[in-house]
Design a protein around this motif. Structure first.
Motif, PDB file in Angstrom:
ATOM      1  N   VAL A 174       0.861  -1.180   0.000  1.00 52.52           N
ATOM      2  CA  VAL A 174       0.000   0.000   0.000  1.00 52.52           C
ATOM      3  C   VAL A 174       0.899   1.232   0.000  1.00 52.52           C
ATOM      4  N   LEU A 197      -0.991  -0.645  -4.434  1.00 52.42           N
ATOM      5  CA  LEU A 197      -2.078   0.327  -4.463  1.00 52.42           C
ATOM      6  C   LEU A 197      -1.540   1.716  -4.158  1.00 52.42           C
ATOM      7  N   SER A 220      -5.863   3.203  -4.873  1.00 51.42           N
ATOM      8  CA  SER A 220      -6.006   2.996  -3.435  1.00 51.42           C
ATOM      9  C   SER A 220      -7.303   3.619  -2.934  1.00 51.42           C
ATOM     10  N   ASN A 224     -10.858  -1.432  -2.552  1.00 50.92           N
ATOM     11  CA  ASN A 224      -9.716  -2.182  -3.075  1.00 50.92           C
ATOM     12  C   ASN A 224      -8.764  -2.601  -1.964  1.00 50.92           C
ATOM     13  N   ILE A 225      -8.506  -1.678  -1.029  1.00 46.56           N
ATOM     14  CA  ILE A 225      -7.609  -2.010   0.075  1.00 46.56           C
ATOM     15  C   ILE A 225      -8.168  -3.156   0.898  1.00 46.56           C
ATOM     16  N   GLU A 226      -9.442  -3.083   1.231  1.00 44.44           N
ATOM     17  CA  GLU A 226     -10.057  -4.135   2.051  1.00 44.44           C
ATOM     18  C   GLU A 226      -9.948  -5.498   1.385  1.00 44.44           C
ATOM     19  N   GLN A 228      -7.805  -6.556  -0.980  1.00 46.15           N
ATOM     20  CA  GLN A 228      -6.441  -7.033  -1.133  1.00 46.15           C
ATOM     21  C   GLN A 228      -5.795  -7.394   0.204  1.00 46.15           C
ATOM     22  N   VAL A 229      -6.083  -6.606   1.233  1.00 49.16           N
ATOM     23  CA  VAL A 229      -5.530  -6.907   2.555  1.00 49.16           C
ATOM     24  C   VAL A 229      -6.008  -8.271   3.043  1.00 49.16           C
ATOM     25  N   VAL A 250      -5.149   1.335   6.507  1.00 46.20           N
ATOM     26  CA  VAL A 250      -5.605  -0.039   6.744  1.00 46.20           C
ATOM     27  C   VAL A 250      -6.201  -0.082   8.143  1.00 46.20           C
TER      28      VAL A 250
END
Length: 363
Positions: A174, A197, A220, A224-226, A228-229, A250
């Motif tokens: 990230v 991201l 980002s 998308n973050i949620e 991929q994490v 995050v």
């Protein structure tokens, strides 16, 4: 001008702010160097090498701080060094004041001219003294993460590169700045699946072109973050705004969705970290587990490779140090706008806007 080089005392620190080569440059320009005994040993430089380069080697940090007009360091002054700082002295180092309000107050109280490596700017508006350590941290983050994924360390047992017939590990980065881009390079080189991201699509375009689509690039945003994490074996937090407190990108809820034994390495910990569950650790106790996820957040990570980090840092600082020796600190700051951007404290006040905003006070 007398430049003082004390031994770094932050836990696990192995870097030194001046190499014998830089010492020779300073003394050839008419400056004096006072170095604490053993300051360069952990980076591979002996006291005799410094003496040969023209330095005076003294027995204690107190003697260095007492003698020097300008203190050259790697890490921010530690609490035990606060009493050594002299009224009106100049300190040139990584300050990271957004994460160190006590240090900010002490610098102001003693009218220290605090020059922060991380906010000095080059002619292109970039941050030349932040860049080499960001590169080191980015590359190390993958090396460290791969190690922590090993089963005997409580990791998931995932080999990042995999082998034929198995899935490689998934690395999620990230932030696509200097540290993030170098994390991507190391992860891709190890054969991992890599997703990066960033808000800046220009950075993503550069990465996409370099790796010809082999690295997945995503804008980002929270969705998308949620996603991929949750799928990451190794999560790298690399969102860093020079001098400012790192934004949390995050959340705790996202971390709770990660698989047990997965690993987080937060490179942004110098500025408070960009992952909600993170807190600073040390080289003595580098990790902790939360929600079954291994967290690594050592602020002085580049000290793991003290020799390389010292060489990279001092090559970047040398032109600025030489300029101050030649012209004096005040004239150098007046003539070099990029160096002047390094001023974080002066005349008892915080002067850098991002630090003021992060701390909520300006003196």
């Amino acid at each position: 001008m007398t430049i003082g080089v004390p031994k770094e005392i932050k836990i696990g620190e192995t870097r030194v702010s001046m190499t014998p080569s830089l010492c020779r440059r300073v003394t050839s320009l008419g400056g004096k160097v006072v170095l604490e005994k053993g300051a360069g040993i952990s980076a591979g430089f002996t006291d005799e090498q410094y003496r040969t380069a023209g330095a005076a080697v003294v027995s204690s940090a107190a003697k260095v701080w007492k003698t020097a007009d300008l203190i050259l360091k790697v890490k921010e002054p530690q609490e035990s060094e606060f009493t050594l700082m002299r009224e009106g002295q100049t300190v040139f180092t990584y300050l990271h004041l957004a994460a160190c309000p006590e240090l900010a107050r002490e610098l102001c109280r003693k009218n220290i001219l605090g020059l922060a490596y991380e906010t000095v700017e080059g002619p292109d508006g970039q941050f030349p003294l932040l860049k080499p350590m960001s590169q080191v941290a980015g590359r190390l983050s993958i090396q460290i993460g791969a190690y922590l994924l090993q089963s005997q360390l409580g990791g998931s047992g995932m080999l990042l590169g995999g082998i034929p017939g198995t899935m490689p590990g998934h690395v999620v980065v990230v932030g696509a700045g200097n540290s993030g881009a170098h994390a991507v390079r190391m992860a891709a080189g190890m054969g991992a699946r890599v997703t990066v991201l960033d808000l800046d699509t220009r950075k993503l375009e550069v990465i996409d072109q370099e790796y010809r689509g082999k690295v997945v690039t995503l804008v980002s945003n929270p969705a998308n973050i949620e996603q991929q994490v949750a799928e990451a074996d190794l999560l790298i937090g690399a969102v860093l705004i020079p001098a400012a407190k790192a934004p949390i990108v995050v959340s705790r809820k996202m971390v709770a969705q990660m698989q047990p034994g997965s690993v987080i390495v937060d490179i942004a910990i110098d500025q408070g970290g960009c992952i909600e569950t993170i807190h600073a650790t040390s080289h003595e106790n580098p990790t902790y587990k939360q929600n079954g996820v291994i967290h690594y957040a050592v602020p002085n990570m580049p000290a793991l490779v003290g020799r390389t980090s010292t060489m990279g840092l001092t090559q970047a600082t040398e032109p600025f140090v030489a300029l101050m020796v030649q012209k004096g600190v005040e004239r150098a700051l007046a003539e070099h706008k990029g160096l002047a951007k390094g001023i974080n404290t002066r005349n008892g006040r915080i002067t850098y806007e991002a630090v003021i905003n992060a701390l909520g006070f300006d003196s």
